[in-house]
Design an enzyme around this catalytic site. Structure first.
Site, PDB file in Angstrom:
ATOM      1  N   HIS A 236      45.592  81.851  37.725  1.00 30.70           N
ATOM      2  CA  HIS A 236      46.772  81.879  36.848  1.00 30.70           C
ATOM      3  C   HIS A 236      47.059  83.350  36.514  1.00 30.70           C
ATOM      4  O   HIS A 236      46.909  83.784  35.364  1.00 30.70           O
ATOM      5  CB  HIS A 236      46.487  81.065  35.586  1.00 30.70           C
TER       6      HIS A 236
ATOM      7  N   ASP B 278      39.736  77.856  27.021  1.00 31.68           N
ATOM      8  CA  ASP B 278      40.831  77.071  27.622  1.00 31.68           C
ATOM      9  C   ASP B 278      40.362  75.611  27.639  1.00 31.68           C
ATOM     10  O   ASP B 278      39.176  75.322  27.375  1.00 31.68           O
ATOM     11  CB  ASP B 278      41.120  77.599  29.045  1.00 31.68           C
TER      12      ASP B 278
ATOM     13  N   ARG C 295      53.753  86.252  27.350  1.00 29.56           N
ATOM     14  CA  ARG C 295      54.059  85.675  28.669  1.00 29.56           C
ATOM     15  C   ARG C 295      55.433  86.154  29.159  1.00 29.56           C
ATOM     16  O   ARG C 295      55.626  86.423  30.342  1.00 29.56           O
ATOM     17  CB  ARG C 295      54.022  84.145  28.620  1.00 29.56           C
TER      18      ARG C 295
HETATM   19  N1   CP Z   1      49.598  78.850  29.376  1.00 28.78           N
HETATM   20  C1   CP Z   1      50.444  78.184  30.194  1.00 28.78           C
HETATM   21  O1   CP Z   1      50.552  78.457  31.406  1.00 28.78           O
HETATM   22  O2   CP Z   1      51.177  77.224  29.585  1.00 28.78           O
HETATM   23  P1   CP Z   1      52.086  76.136  30.300  1.00 28.78           P
HETATM   24  O3   CP Z   1      51.165  75.264  31.126  1.00 28.78           O
HETATM   25  O4   CP Z   1      52.755  75.400  29.198  1.00 28.78           O
HETATM   26  O5   CP Z   1      53.057  76.832  31.211  1.00 28.78           O
HETATM   27  N1  NVA Z   2      43.402  75.447  32.941  1.00 24.93           N
HETATM   28  C1  NVA Z   2      44.645  74.848  32.488  1.00 24.93           C
HETATM   29  C2  NVA Z   2      45.618  75.914  32.157  1.00 24.93           C
HETATM   30  C3  NVA Z   2      46.930  75.418  31.651  1.00 24.93           C
HETATM   31  C4  NVA Z   2      47.873  76.542  31.326  1.00 24.93           C
HETATM   32  C5  NVA Z   2      45.172  73.920  33.547  1.00 24.93           C
HETATM   33  O1  NVA Z   2      45.140  74.267  34.724  1.00 24.93           O
HETATM   34  O2  NVA Z   2      45.614  72.808  33.210  1.00 24.93           O
END
Ligand code: CP
Ligand code: NVA
Length: 300
Positions: free
Chosen positions: A127, A217, A285
């Site tokens: 990510h 997370d 973000r």
């Molecule tokens: N942190 C993040 O990526 O949030 P969303 O999944 O809501 O885009």
């Molecule tokens: N680790 C989480 C992040 C969401 C922004 C997922 O992949 O669902």
């Protein structure tokens, strides 16, 4: 630069440039007369909204597309989706399950000689756009110095992977605490160790000891919902709560990419404490996307 699939698609200097560009409040409208396609195979609140807002602020036009409208590798191949979107858009952002879909999309537009650039908006393994926002947040609160320690507590997941690469590239120390069975595989741990000083431990108190940044997370990422009950059992003891925070530096900040599950990976008390910078992260973000789009448009 062509595509942005992981943080280390940028060099260390380039990463710092993206962070600096992200801080510009009124950037040039580098996306004027351009459009950006944003494909989502999974839910998104922050990523979709921050991307769309950043594109508009840079003078461009975002087109968000939900999974069912496209059917990557169902209605047509990932390659054909990418080649088609490249007919209209300068950038293609995609949130996918399988990271290799992004690699295939990038290869397809390259083979076609299309100018479109692919941006990873979250895959099962990384990510990176989140990591840029996280680095902006860390830099503004604790700075980048080699004695800064970032502790990650919970599931070793996509967010952890990109955060670790970014923090290590920024010269910070990283410690990751995950329960047995939820560590990165050895080859990934070796890869991460190649970026700098990182430790992998089972004890969250050990990871958090003296940390300047405590990050967590969700225990169950999107796509792993059927494992949720097992994970709730396996992650007991990994909640970032006040007793864990008591082991961190007294000035430590608490970070979470969101969405959060209060009472699971983080307590409400900690999420709402003065140490919590989660809303600044969310705001960053949008800044991060402005910086990335500027950089990928050639601004230096
Ligand atoms: N942190 C993040 O990526 O949030 P969303 O999944 O809501 O885009
Ligand atoms: N680790 C989480 C992040 C969401 C922004 C997922 O992949 O669902």
């Amino acid at each position: 630069m062509r595509h942005f699939l992981e943080v280390d698609d940028l060099s260390k200097d380039e990463l710092l440039t993206v962070l600096d560009l992200s801080e510009i409040e009124n950037p040039d409208r580098v996306l004027t007369n351009q459009s950006v396609g944003l494909v989502f195979e999974k839910a998104s609140l922050r990523t979709r909204n921050s991307c769309e807002a950043a594109v508009v602020q840079l003078g461009g036009h975002p087109v968000s597309i939900a999974a069912g409208e496209v059917g990557i590798d169902k209605r047509e191949s990932a390659e054909d989706v990418a080649r088609t979107l490249a007919c209209y858009h300068s950038f293609i952002g995609a949130r996918v399950f399988d990271h290799s879909v992004l690699v295939r999309m990038a290869r397809a537009v390259d083979d076609l000689g299309a100018g479109a650039q692919i941006i990873n908006l979250l895959s099962d393994s990384s990510h990176p756009c989140q990591a840029i926002a996280d680095l902006l947040t860390i830099r503004s609160h604790v700075g980048f110095s080699p004695d800064v320690k970032v502790a990650y507590v919970g599931d070793s997941n996509n967010v952890t992977h990109s955060l670790a690469i970014g923090a290590l590239m920024a010269g910070l120390k990283v410690s990751v605490a995950s329960p047995n069975g939820y560590w990165f595989p050895q080859d990934e741990r070796d890869e991460l160790a190649g970026f700098g000083e990182i430790s992998f431990v089972e004890d969250p108190y050990q990871a958090v000891f003296g940390a300047d940044v405590v990050y967590t997370d969700v225990w169950t990422s999107m796509g792993k919902e059927e494992e949720r009950n097992q994970r709730l059992r396996d992650f007991q003891g990994y909640c970032v709560d006040s007793s864990l925070m008591a082991k961190a530096s007294s000035q430590a900040i608490v970070m979470h990419c969101l969405p959060a599950h209060e009472g699971e990976e983080i307590s409400r008390e900690v999420l709402e404490s003065p140490a919590s910078v989660v809303w600044e992260q969310a705001r960053n973000r949008m800044k991060a996307m402005r910086g990335l789009f500027q950089f990928m448009s050639g601004v230096r």
